[in-house]
Design a protein around this motif. Structure first.
Motif, PDB file in Angstrom:
ATOM      1  N   LYS A  24     -75.542  52.133 -13.304  1.00 30.33           N
ATOM      2  CA  LYS A  24     -75.866  50.703 -13.423  1.00 30.33           C
ATOM      3  C   LYS A  24     -76.990  51.032 -14.622  1.00 30.33           C
ATOM      4  O   LYS A  24     -76.044  49.870 -15.965  1.00 30.33           O
ATOM      5  CB  LYS A  24     -75.538  50.009 -12.437  1.00 30.33           C
ATOM      6  CG  LYS A  24     -76.203  48.194 -12.648  1.00 30.33           C
ATOM      7  CD  LYS A  24     -74.873  48.073 -12.855  1.00 30.33           C
ATOM      8  CE  LYS A  24     -75.642  46.543 -13.443  1.00 30.33           C
ATOM      9  NZ  LYS A  24     -74.220  46.024 -14.450  1.00 30.33           N
ATOM     10  N   VAL A  25     -77.705  51.243 -14.448  1.00 29.68           N
ATOM     11  CA  VAL A  25     -78.946  51.127 -15.851  1.00 29.68           C
ATOM     12  C   VAL A  25     -78.220  51.794 -17.201  1.00 29.68           C
ATOM     13  O   VAL A  25     -78.423  51.008 -17.638  1.00 29.68           O
ATOM     14  CB  VAL A  25     -80.522  52.604 -14.709  1.00 29.68           C
ATOM     15  CG1 VAL A  25     -81.190  51.828 -15.919  1.00 29.68           C
ATOM     16  CG2 VAL A  25     -80.600  51.109 -14.191  1.00 29.68           C
ATOM     17  N   ASP A  28     -76.573  49.604 -19.021  1.00 31.18           N
ATOM     18  CA  ASP A  28     -76.649  48.253 -19.312  1.00 31.18           C
ATOM     19  C   ASP A  28     -77.808  48.848 -19.932  1.00 31.18           C
ATOM     20  O   ASP A  28     -78.684  48.091 -19.832  1.00 31.18           O
ATOM     21  CB  ASP A  28     -77.181  47.446 -18.260  1.00 31.18           C
ATOM     22  CG  ASP A  28     -76.529  46.612 -17.214  1.00 31.18           C
ATOM     23  OD1 ASP A  28     -75.586  46.622 -17.392  1.00 31.18           O
ATOM     24  OD2 ASP A  28     -76.920  46.746 -15.428  1.00 31.18           O
ATOM     25  N   ARG A  29     -77.426  49.827 -21.208  1.00 29.98           N
ATOM     26  CA  ARG A  29     -78.757  50.173 -21.670  1.00 29.98           C
ATOM     27  C   ARG A  29     -79.878  48.952 -22.732  1.00 29.98           C
ATOM     28  O   ARG A  29     -80.669  49.474 -22.688  1.00 29.98           O
ATOM     29  CB  ARG A  29     -78.213  51.349 -23.027  1.00 29.98           C
ATOM     30  CG  ARG A  29     -77.923  52.680 -22.305  1.00 29.98           C
ATOM     31  CD  ARG A  29     -77.570  53.414 -22.600  1.00 29.98           C
ATOM     32  NE  ARG A  29     -76.087  53.661 -22.514  1.00 29.98           N
ATOM     33  CZ  ARG A  29     -75.272  54.127 -23.557  1.00 29.98           C
ATOM     34  NH1 ARG A  29     -75.853  55.198 -24.787  1.00 29.98           N
ATOM     35  NH2 ARG A  29     -74.336  54.231 -23.459  1.00 29.98           N
ATOM     36  N   LEU A  33     -86.479  47.148 -20.699  1.00 28.31           N
ATOM     37  CA  LEU A  33     -86.902  47.125 -19.368  1.00 28.31           C
ATOM     38  C   LEU A  33     -88.379  48.230 -20.022  1.00 28.31           C
ATOM     39  O   LEU A  33     -88.204  49.303 -19.969  1.00 28.31           O
ATOM     40  CB  LEU A  33     -86.275  47.833 -19.213  1.00 28.31           C
ATOM     41  CG  LEU A  33     -84.920  47.558 -18.183  1.00 28.31           C
ATOM     42  CD1 LEU A  33     -83.913  48.557 -16.849  1.00 28.31           C
ATOM     43  CD2 LEU A  33     -85.111  46.400 -17.104  1.00 28.31           C
ATOM     44  N   LEU A  39     -88.866  45.577 -14.933  1.00 29.79           N
ATOM     45  CA  LEU A  39     -88.152  46.420 -14.315  1.00 29.79           C
ATOM     46  C   LEU A  39     -87.472  45.899 -12.579  1.00 29.79           C
ATOM     47  O   LEU A  39     -86.582  46.089 -12.316  1.00 29.79           O
ATOM     48  CB  LEU A  39     -88.663  47.871 -14.004  1.00 29.79           C
ATOM     49  CG  LEU A  39     -87.877  48.652 -13.115  1.00 29.79           C
ATOM     50  CD1 LEU A  39     -86.196  49.119 -14.086  1.00 29.79           C
ATOM     51  CD2 LEU A  39     -88.622  50.255 -12.711  1.00 29.79           C
ATOM     52  N   TYR A  42     -85.705  43.512 -12.718  1.00 31.06           N
ATOM     53  CA  TYR A  42     -83.768  43.460 -13.270  1.00 31.06           C
ATOM     54  C   TYR A  42     -83.758  44.567 -11.669  1.00 31.06           C
ATOM     55  O   TYR A  42     -82.019  43.697 -11.217  1.00 31.06           O
ATOM     56  CB  TYR A  42     -83.936  44.795 -14.014  1.00 31.06           C
ATOM     57  CG  TYR A  42     -82.170  45.745 -14.354  1.00 31.06           C
ATOM     58  CD1 TYR A  42     -80.941  44.910 -14.956  1.00 31.06           C
ATOM     59  CD2 TYR A  42     -82.553  46.551 -13.729  1.00 31.06           C
ATOM     60  CE1 TYR A  42     -80.573  45.764 -14.782  1.00 31.06           C
ATOM     61  CE2 TYR A  42     -81.567  47.740 -13.768  1.00 31.06           C
ATOM     62  CZ  TYR A  42     -79.938  47.184 -14.903  1.00 31.06           C
ATOM     63  OH  TYR A  42     -79.206  47.299 -14.500  1.00 31.06           O
ATOM     64  N   LEU A  43     -83.838  44.978 -11.040  1.00 30.18           N
ATOM     65  CA  LEU A  43     -83.973  46.082  -9.453  1.00 30.18           C
ATOM     66  C   LEU A  43     -83.592  44.126  -8.857  1.00 30.18           C
ATOM     67  O   LEU A  43     -82.382  43.937  -8.256  1.00 30.18           O
ATOM     68  CB  LEU A  43     -84.288  46.896  -9.683  1.00 30.18           C
ATOM     69  CG  LEU A  43     -84.865  47.707 -10.058  1.00 30.18           C
ATOM     70  CD1 LEU A  43     -85.714  48.560  -9.700  1.00 30.18           C
ATOM     71  CD2 LEU A  43     -83.007  48.599 -10.230  1.00 30.18           C
TER      72      LEU A  43
END
Length: 67
Positions: A24-25, A28-29, A33, A39, A42-43
């Motif tokens: 997933k990360v 979503d490059r 972050l 971060l 986002y998480l």
């Protein structure tokens, strides 16, 4: 990956949680972050991960996938 049996001789493969997060990360490059705060947002806000769930992840696996 884990193989899950669902009965009647049927099964399927499912990604481990650490691999699913890494994928997933990666997808979503374009996200900015650049700090721990970004971060965390986002998480926990965007992906809606619970901090307790993240604590259960295997840090060595996460590091391996990050490479």
């Amino acid at each position: 990956m884990d193989r899950l049996e669902i009965g009647d001789g049927r099964s399927f493969l499912i990604a481990l949680p650490e691999k699913a997060l890494a994928d997933k990360v990666q997808s979503d490059r374009g996200l900015p972050l650049r700090s721990r705060k970004e971060l965390g947002t986002y998480l926990f806000d965007n992906l809606r991960l619970e901090p307790e769930t993240l604590k259960e992840f295997d840090p060595e696996r996460l590091e391996q996938y990050a490479k």
